[in-house]
Design an enzyme around this catalytic site. Structure first.
Site, PDB file in Angstrom:
ATOM      1  N   LYS A 177      -1.878  -6.823  -0.451  1.00  0.00           N
ATOM      2  CA  LYS A 177      -3.171  -7.181  -1.018  1.00  0.00           C
ATOM      3  C   LYS A 177      -3.192  -8.635  -1.504  1.00  0.00           C
ATOM      4  O   LYS A 177      -2.172  -9.307  -1.514  1.00  0.00           O
ATOM      5  CB  LYS A 177      -3.509  -6.211  -2.160  1.00  0.00           C
ATOM      6  CG  LYS A 177      -3.547  -4.763  -1.680  1.00  0.00           C
ATOM      7  CD  LYS A 177      -4.538  -4.568  -0.532  1.00  0.00           C
ATOM      8  CE  LYS A 177      -4.680  -3.138  -0.076  1.00  0.00           C
ATOM      9  NZ  LYS A 177      -3.778  -2.731   0.993  1.00  0.00           N
TER      10      LYS A 177
HETATM   11  C1  LIG Z   1      -9.296  -0.130   1.927  1.00  0.00           C
HETATM   12  C2  LIG Z   1      -8.149   0.492   1.186  1.00  0.00           C
HETATM   13  N1  LIG Z   1      -8.368   1.546   0.370  1.00  0.00           N
HETATM   14  C3  LIG Z   1      -7.385   2.120  -0.324  1.00  0.00           C
HETATM   15  C4  LIG Z   1      -6.089   1.665  -0.236  1.00  0.00           C
HETATM   16  C5  LIG Z   1      -5.017   2.362  -1.001  1.00  0.00           C
HETATM   17  O1  LIG Z   1      -4.307   1.485  -1.817  1.00  0.00           O
HETATM   18  P1  LIG Z   1      -2.780   1.812  -2.200  1.00  0.00           P
HETATM   19  O2  LIG Z   1      -1.948   1.517  -0.998  1.00  0.00           O
HETATM   20  O3  LIG Z   1      -2.495   0.881  -3.334  1.00  0.00           O
HETATM   21  O4  LIG Z   1      -2.742   3.225  -2.581  1.00  0.00           O
HETATM   22  C6  LIG Z   1      -5.793   0.602   0.606  1.00  0.00           C
HETATM   23  C7  LIG Z   1      -4.424   0.108   0.740  1.00  0.00           C
HETATM   24  O5  LIG Z   1      -3.871  -0.168   1.764  1.00  0.00           O
HETATM   25  C8  LIG Z   1      -6.841  -0.007   1.342  1.00  0.00           C
HETATM   26  O6  LIG Z   1      -6.613  -1.019   2.172  1.00  0.00           O
END
Ligand SMILES: Cc1ncc(COP(=O)(O)O)c(C=O)c1O
Length: 391
Positions: A177
């Site tokens: 991110k």
């Molecule tokens: C669009 C989106 N939603 C949700 C998530 C979930 O985040 P995390 O990996 O921190 O659980 C991600 C992560 O890759 C994402 O890109």
């Protein structure tokens, strides 16, 4: 993530050597990160948690969404978005994307049913959705809006940061991110009535700690998504860097769009908010799939690019656990077998032509970080030369 260094290391070391890891102990890093994120986003409150997935689940739980409810999600997002919906016992329904590869408000309107309780617009790849139209449709239908801002940390739409426009906003701080604390997430809360429920949802045992005593009468059984002070110390340093990162990316993106000369039949896709777009990428569309492949090969050699249709876990067709309705670890804990969900018609095996068309013909080009103006110009020149081979 784009940059980390001595500041992150020193902040983490301070917590490590002082043995103040626990968020309800003497260390205050998680609390401070929550306040700083609320201030940055412009939300009423924030719960900083273990991941973006956790933040989405907390938002759904705070809204009281569960069996008998459907939640609208776009066809282009990480699989975590529909999975969060199944985890709370509700049914995700797929909504087409627009030219910008973001939730199409027109299809959103078409997909609303009696059982629809919420919509999750996803600001993919740093690009803000058409929130004006989405919020209008949601308001008319009386459904909640949870913004998935996991790929859009710090982005904004018409002067307001993403995550502050809907009822709640979910952010991710995993390594891929814009800013990162290793793993991590934040649930920004924009309505007072959800604050206590979101905190209870973030840690089922919170009511039993001093910090949570005043929440006791609002608490309910939930899981544990509690963050820690070591990662929060790193996150706080990353938050300080965020606007600088965005400025650098946005400048490079604007410069590339200005200096790159596309073949006549291709075009840059205008963002729903050019100023608020985080600048991590720009989109180019070709007239056909074949031509998009050609364009992608050229861009990939110089800047790094891909066609989103190939990004598997981000495409609805590849969400096999949802599409095959493997809804939970136990047959009685499976949203697809829940009696209250029987009447909810899903659309998982129907190709969504509009989504497929945009995903096929679009090339997502990465914007380089931390390059000088001259270096960006040189990249544009190299690319313009390479584009001469496009036919
Ligand atoms: C669009 C989106 N939603 C949700 C998530 C979930 O985040 P995390 O990996 O921190 O659980 C991600 C992560 O890759 C994402 O890109």
């Amino acid at each position: 993530m784009y940059i980390a260094g001595k500041q992150e290391a020193a902040a983490a070391e301070k917590i490590i050597t002082s043995l103040t890891y626990f968020r309800y102990g003497t260390g205050q890093e998680v609390k401070a990160a929550e306040n700083e994120w609320s201030q940055l986003v412009g939300s009423k409150d924030t719960v900083v948690v273990t991941s973006g997935t956790a933040a989405l689940q907390i938002a759904l739980k705070a809204l009281g969404i569960g069996p008998g409810d459907s939640v609208l999600v776009p066809t282009y997002t990480y699989v975590a978005t529909p999975l969060a919906v199944t985890t709370v016992g509700a049914i995700p329904i797929y909504v087409d994307i627009d030219e910008q590869l973001l939730m199409d408000p027109k299809d959103l309107k078409r997909k609303i049913r009696k059982h629809t309780k919420a919509v999750i617009p996803v600001h993919m790849a740093g690009m803000p959705c058409n929130m004006k139209a989405i919020l209008k449709v949601a308001k008319e239908a009386g459904i909640a809006v949870i913004e998935d801002c996991c790929q859009c940390d710090g982005g904004s739409y018409k002067g307001k940061r993403v995550g502050s426009l809907g009822d709640m906003g979910a952010f991710s701080f995993n390594e891929y991110k814009i800013i990162s604390s290793g793993e991590g997430g934040a649930c920004a809360i924009n309505k007072k009535k959800y604050v206590q429920r979101a905190r209870s949802a973030s840690d089922g045992g919170l009511y039993a700690w001093n910090e949570g005593k005043k929440l006791a009468d609002k608490a309910f059984c939930s899981s544990h998504y509690r963050f820690n002070n070591i990662n929060a110390a790193i996150l706080r340093q990353q938050i300080k860097r965020l606007d600088g990162i965005l400025k650098s990316l946005r400048n490079a993106r604007k410069q590339l769009i200005k200096e790159i000369k596309l073949p006549k039949e291709c075009h840059f896709v205008e963002s729903h908010d050019e100023e608020g777009n985080c600048g991590v990428c720009f989109l180019v569309q070709a007239p056909t799939l074949k031509k998009a492949k050609k364009l992608d090969a050229i861009f990939n050699d110089v800047l790094g690019s891909y066609r989103p249709i190939n990004s598997s876990r981000h495409i609805y067709k590849d969400w096999i656990v949802v599409n095959e309705k493997r809804g939970g670890h136990h047959p009685d804990w499976d949203c697809f077998k829940h009696p209250k969900n029987k009447k909810i018609k899903t659309n998982y095996n129907k190709p969504l032509k509009q989504s497929d068309d945009y995903l096929n013909r679009t090339v997502l080009v990465r914007v380089p970080y931390g390059k000088s103006k001259a270096a960006v110009s040189q990249l544009a020149k190299t690319l313009n030369k390479a584009l001469e081979s496009y036919k």
